[in-house]
Design an enzyme around this catalytic site. Structure first.
Site, short mmCIF file in Angstrom:
data_model
loop_
_atom_site.label_atom_id
_atom_site.label_comp_id
_atom_site.label_asym_id
_atom_site.label_seq_id
_atom_site.Cartn_x
_atom_site.Cartn_y
_atom_site.Cartn_z
N ASP A 1 -2.58 -14.19 -15.64
CA ASP A 1 -2.67 -12.87 -15.05
C ASP A 1 -1.74 -12.64 -13.86
O ASP A 1 -1.31 -11.52 -13.62
CB ASP A 1 -4.11 -12.59 -14.59
CG ASP A 1 -4.89 -11.87 -15.67
OD1 ASP A 1 -4.31 -11.61 -16.73
OD2 ASP A 1 -6.07 -11.59 -15.45
N GLU B 1 -14.38 -10.59 -19.11
CA GLU B 1 -14.90 -11.93 -18.88
C GLU B 1 -16.41 -11.92 -18.64
O GLU B 1 -17.12 -12.85 -19.05
CB GLU B 1 -14.18 -12.57 -17.68
CG GLU B 1 -12.70 -12.83 -17.92
CD GLU B 1 -11.94 -13.16 -16.64
OE1 GLU B 1 -10.79 -13.58 -16.73
OE2 GLU B 1 -12.53 -12.99 -15.55
N ASP C 1 13.24 12.70 21.67
CA ASP C 1 12.48 12.79 20.42
C ASP C 1 11.36 11.76 20.35
O ASP C 1 10.52 11.83 19.45
CB ASP C 1 13.41 12.57 19.21
CG ASP C 1 14.41 13.69 19.04
OD1 ASP C 1 14.02 14.86 19.20
OD2 ASP C 1 15.59 13.39 18.77
N VAL D 1 -17.17 -16.69 -10.88
CA VAL D 1 -15.71 -16.85 -10.92
C VAL D 1 -15.07 -15.75 -11.75
O VAL D 1 -13.97 -15.26 -11.44
CB VAL D 1 -15.35 -18.24 -11.46
CG1 VAL D 1 -13.85 -18.36 -11.70
CG2 VAL D 1 -15.81 -19.32 -10.49
N ALA D 2 -15.76 -15.32 -12.79
CA ALA D 2 -15.21 -14.27 -13.64
C ALA D 2 -15.03 -12.96 -12.89
O ALA D 2 -14.16 -12.16 -13.23
CB ALA D 2 -16.12 -14.05 -14.85
N ASP E 1 16.70 11.37 16.94
CA ASP E 1 17.70 10.37 17.31
C ASP E 1 17.81 10.15 18.81
O ASP E 1 18.42 9.19 19.24
CB ASP E 1 19.07 10.73 16.74
CG ASP E 1 19.54 12.11 17.19
OD1 ASP E 1 18.83 12.75 18.00
OD2 ASP E 1 20.60 12.56 16.74
N ASN F 1 -11.69 -8.48 -15.78
CA ASN F 1 -12.92 -9.08 -15.26
C ASN F 1 -14.13 -8.61 -16.05
O ASN F 1 -15.09 -9.36 -16.25
CB ASN F 1 -13.10 -8.73 -13.78
CG ASN F 1 -12.21 -9.56 -12.87
OD1 ASN F 1 -11.38 -10.32 -13.37
ND2 ASN F 1 -12.36 -9.41 -11.58
N ASP G 1 15.53 17.33 12.07
CA ASP G 1 16.58 17.93 12.87
C ASP G 1 17.79 18.19 11.98
O ASP G 1 17.73 17.95 10.77
CB ASP G 1 16.93 17.06 14.08
CG ASP G 1 17.32 15.64 13.68
OD1 ASP G 1 17.36 15.36 12.47
OD2 ASP G 1 17.58 14.82 14.58
N GLU H 1 -8.89 -13.82 -8.31
CA GLU H 1 -8.31 -14.84 -7.46
C GLU H 1 -6.86 -14.55 -7.07
O GLU H 1 -6.41 -14.94 -5.99
CB GLU H 1 -8.37 -16.22 -8.14
CG GLU H 1 -9.77 -16.76 -8.34
CD GLU H 1 -10.43 -16.23 -9.61
OE1 GLU H 1 -9.79 -15.43 -10.32
OE2 GLU H 1 -11.59 -16.61 -9.87
#
Length: 952
Positions: free
Chosen positions: A772, A742, A677, A324-325, A673, A739, A371, A329
């Site tokens: 976080d 951790e 083009d 999990v560290a 335009d 991370n 242009d 998430e």
């Protein structure tokens, strides 16, 4: 009840349609296709019968009939996605790889709780916490995705999809959604066909049916009846979703909305999933790698600790904490929010991004092919000079307001009369707060304004000498011609276009109302006058006429042996903000290449005014010169002078230039335009269409639409694109660096032989989602750094996780890891208790893991400040310049304080209250991290160069 068009069509056929075209009575339309009947009911009818069959006329529908049909058929729109897609998007939030990993972890934890004897409440708490993380993350992701979709819909509505319609004989410009069966639509080259229609007039008309048939070659269209056959092969019908690429025409609507052929295809494709952008694919690949590392690390530690005699469930929970560290998430929600913020910021700066890919590619744009008219200039053409019979005449007044005087207007009246008659634009008087405006081509609008200043009324002139034929402008001829019937029944052709092309077709010149032979001296004088006007930055048109035999003579007869009436010079002033935008592009290392159909002298004059050209001798090449170059020669031309102007170019030239630049490794943005083009817009890395003056075809082909048509908006969008990419890297560094903080204490405890984890899985989840996510979101909203346009474009091959980015993650994460390891083992050793005596309920242990969690939270507050800038000192940027980040960090610390002091939360997280000294120590470690990062930035600024892989 059958729709009205179906009933009218059947009645007309019963009253005597052509014997070769007698379709069965129009069937009741299917329930999913209200609003029309099959094209086969109309394709074989003569034009008068088409009007009768659809209850319309050559003057269009009356207002009363329009209202009745709008109530019957509803709007001419395609429906949005159904409710089923909303549920699919919600379910999709749980199929993200991070979500799958956590769901599996939660399921295994629930199983471990059920099988454990005695059952440990902490295991149940962990399982519920992991499941709660998944639900919370899915909720955030779904809400943001839904919000982004609604935002995109509202932004799309800012780009009007309009069409020109005759109603009650009056020409109007209306939203395409207001069309009903029976409406008479006016079509011109560059228009997107707004509904399924039967042509009743067509002049050199051709359509691109690629959206329906996949065939990209233009297909000619006619107005007369054709034999029955497949619907899409009816040569007198045009269909929604296709484009008129040449000519003009009028068509009667017979199907709208989902009753159209395009609507039928839309229903089949509406639910198709969108393709991932390269950025999303990079993040997905990163997620797979991170998930693999997390599972491998957790499994390895589980295999190491089980043989040491640790309880099976405790060892599993320990390994799960490691896994999990390592899983960020909150990353999916943070990424989607950051991209959505970028899109909204661009929209506020008048740049509508239709694809997220454009946000990423904008940051690496290295060449802009722009242009001139409307992008660098204001697109308000004003005639300021006329030349006739060897004399120049000045025209006063600015813009489309027909107020101003012409020097000796009597001598140029026939010149302006011919120019106005050979125009399709319409001048619209002001209503309410609006000013005078032009419907149609701005150049033609300027001619109408000049005619009014000369005392002419273009509407009355058109009524006196009605138009009987038209030969539309195309980029090959560079001319437009119309044929008119005079009062006495004679026919005259009026021609306007590029001076050199038109002069080559003249054999006479108008002098005092009389045509005289055109001598070589006259040709030299005319060419010199045209060059003089172009040298002043004016757009120059030549106007001529000739008498023709019949209402529709061959084009070769119309545009030969002409009598030159004179020259018209008009000026479109540069936008005042463009010069600063061009300077910003220069500082950013972005090359600007002007690609225009105008005269080289006109192009160079405008380019100098806006700063694209500064050298005395820029490289100027015309379309004719490009035709003479092979690919190698073109590459050499593009690699030569940095100041390059490409003039008198065709769509094919523009496309070839874009391809050649991409072949050299450039990331190319192209503005356009018109319908011509569209190929270059689609082929470019970033196709940029004009939202106000551009055609529907150009807007559909582009990935970005400028709502204000200004080049400055391109520069702003590039800066914002770079900023979005930088912000994504900032929160990735922020998320992944902690991370490490951790994981390292867990690994250190394992190899030191400590029996418990320095931070539990529930604490990790509280950090990742509680402390976080908000700061990461605030980093995604970080304002654009002032130096974002002071560095070269990002290399095309640069990856999101470059060597420099990974180095910064390890640098910041390593400092945090050292700090939390120090405070943990200092607490443990200061107690004097042997490792084997520690249990989860030991007060010192609870204090130590509380210090670890609080240490990560506090250091992340300082880390968020540190990663706000790449090189600039955060103190120079302003500590309080992103108040959302400060607020988010304070929320995280407040949550940590609650976990430390609130008894209910202490029971969940197994924490203990921290002292003031503890907080001071943690703040000191956080300040040390910020000081280390400021030192690193100072070193980079001293070096004045970026490390390989890009500055993070």
């Amino acid at each position: 009840m059958s729709p009205e068009p179906a009933r009218l069509g059947t009645a007309a056929l019963r009253e005597g349609g052509p014997p070769t075209c007698v379709p069965a009575p129009a069937p009741e339309p299917p329930a999913d296709r209200p609003g029309g009947v099959p094209a086969s009911s109309f394709s074989c009818l003569p034009v008068p019968d088409v009007f009768t069959a659809l209850g319309s006329s050559a003057r269009g529908l009356t207002p009363l009939e329009t209202a009745a049909r709008q109530a019957r058929y509803g709007p001419n729109v395609l429906p949005g996605a159904g409710r089923g897609q909303v549920w699919r998007r919600l379910v999709a939030q749980f199929t993200d790889l991070f979500a799958v990993v956590l769901l599996v972890a939660s399921a295994i934890t629930f199983l471990a709780y059920g099988l454990g004897r005695p059952r440990d409440p902490a295991t149940l708490q962990l399982a519920l916490a992991i499941l709660g993380v998944v639900l919370l993350n899915a909720g955030i992701g779904f809400a943001q995705e839904y919000s982004a979709e609604r935002t995109a819909q509202s932004l799309q509505a800012m780009v009007p999809h309009t069409c020109r319609v005759l109603r009650g004989g009056e020409r109007r410009e209306l939203p395409a959604g207001d069309l009903v069966p029976g409406d008479l639509v006016v079509l011109e080259a560059g228009d997107a066909v707004p509904a399924d229609c039967r042509l009743v007039e067509a002049q050199e008309a051709a359509v691109n049916n690629a959206a329906l048939t996949g065939e990209s070659d233009p297909v000619t269209r006619v107005a007369g009846p054709v034999p029955p056959g497949p619907v899409l092969e009816a040569r007198n019908c045009v269909f929604m979703g296709t484009d008129l690429v040449a000519g003009t025409g009028k068509a009667v609507v017979f199907a709208t909305g989902t009753a159209t052929e395009f609507g039928r295809i839309f229903r089949l494709t509406a639910a198709a999933p969108r393709q991932q952008t390269p950025l999303q694919r990079q993040v997905a690949a990163m997620a797979r790698r991170v998930a693999g590392v997390a599972l491998a690390t957790g499994t390895a530690l589980f295999a190491i600790r089980v043989p040491t005699g640790q309880p099976f469930v405790d060892t599993f929970v320990f390994s799960l904490g490691v896994m999990v560290a390592l899983v960020p998430e909150g990353l999916p929600a943070t990424l989607s929010v950051s991209l959505a913020i970028g899109v909204r910021r661009m929209a506020r700066r008048h740049a509508l991004v239709k694809q997220l890919l454009a946000v990423e590619a904008l940051g690496s744009t290295s060449v802009v092919c722009t242009d001139k008219t409307g992008t660098l200039t204001q697109a308000e053409m004003t005639v300021v000079q006329l030349w006739a019979d060897g004399v120049s005449h000045t025209v006063a007044g600015v813009g489309y307001t027909p107020v101003g005087e012409i020097d000796d207007d009597a001598s140029v009246r026939e010149l302006l009369r011919a120019a106005a008659l050979c125009s399709n634009a319409r001048l619209v008087p002001p209503t309410g707060r609006d000013t005078w405006r032009v419907l149609g081509d701005t150049t033609e609008g300027a001619l109408l304004v000049a005619a009014l200043k000369a005392g002419l009324d273009p509407t009355q002139e058109e009524a006196r000498t009605p138009r009987v034929a038209e030969y539309p402008f195309d980029s090959a001829r560079k001319l437009m011609s119309t044929v008119h019937r005079d009062d006495d029944g004679t026919f005259f052709a009026y021609i306007k276009g590029a001076p050199l092309e038109l002069l080559a077709r003249c054999n006479a010149i108008d002098r005092g109302g009389t045509g005289t032979p055109l001598t070589e001296a006259d040709r030299t004088q005319v060419a010199s006058a045209a060059d003089g006007m172009a040298g002043q930055g004016l757009r120059v048109l030549a106007v001529a006429r000739r008498r023709v035999a019949g209402a529709r003579p061959p084009l070769g007869d119309v545009e030969s042996e002409l009598a030159l009436l004179g020259l018209v010079g008009m000026y479109d002033p540069p936008r005042p903000e463009v010069r600063d935008a061009v300077d910003a592009c220069r500082r950013a290392g972005i090359r600007i290449v002007m690609v225009t159909g105008d005269h080289p002298l006109t192009a160079e004059a405008v380019a100098r005014r806006v700063g694209i050209v500064r050298e005395p001798d820029p490289t100027v090449a015309t379309g004719t010169q490009l035709d003479a170059l092979d690919d190698g020669g073109l590459d050499s031309l593009l690699a030569g002078s940095a100041e390059l102007l490409l003039c008198r170019v065709s769509p094919e030239h523009k496309m070839r230039v874009v391809t050649a630049l991409q072949r050299r490794g450039e990331v190319v943005a192209v503005t356009g335009d018109g319908a011509n083009d569209a190929p270059a817009l689609k082929h470019a890395d970033i196709g940029v269409a004009m939202g106000a003056s551009g055609t529907d075809v150009a807007r559909e082909a582009a990935v970005m639409v400028l709502l204000d048509d200004s080049f400055a908006s391109i520069t702003t969008a590039v800066g914002l694109g770079r900023s979005v990419y930088r912000n994504i890297r900032k929160f990735l560094i922020y998320l992944f660096s902690h991370n490490i903080a951790e994981l390292v204490p867990i690994l250190a405890a394992t190899f030191a032989g400590f029996p418990l984890v320095p931070i539990t899985a529930v604490q990790v989840l509280a950090i990742d989602l509680g402390s976080d996510v908000l700061p990461a979101l605030a980093l995604g909203a970080e304002p654009m750094e002032p130096d974002v346009m002071n560095s070269p474009p990002r290399p095309r091959e640069e990856r999101l996780f470059s060597t420099a980015v990974m180095g910064r993650i390890l640098f910041l994460g390593g400092i945090q890891a050292l700090g939390v390891c120090a405070v943990f083992f200092w607490h443990i050793h200061a107690s004097g208790i042997p490792y084997a005596k520690f249990t989860r309920s030991t007060p010192v242990y609870r204090e130590a893991i509380t210090m670890v969690q609080a240490g990560i939270v506090v250091s992340q507050f300082f880390n968020a400040l540190a990663v706000r800038t790449d090189r600039q000192s955060v103190f120079r940027a302003g500590l309080l310049s992103n108040p959302w980040l400060i607020g988010a960090g304070c929320v995280g610390i407040a949550l940590m304080a609650a976990i430390s002091y609130a008894p209910p939360l202490q029971a969940v997280f197994h924490t203990a209250p921290l002292t003031a000294t503890d907080w001071a120590v943690l703040a000191a470690f956080g300040a040390l991290l910020l000081a280390a990062e400021e030192t690193r930035k100072w070193t980079l600024r001293r070096r004045r160069t970026s490390p390989k892989g890009g500055t993070p």
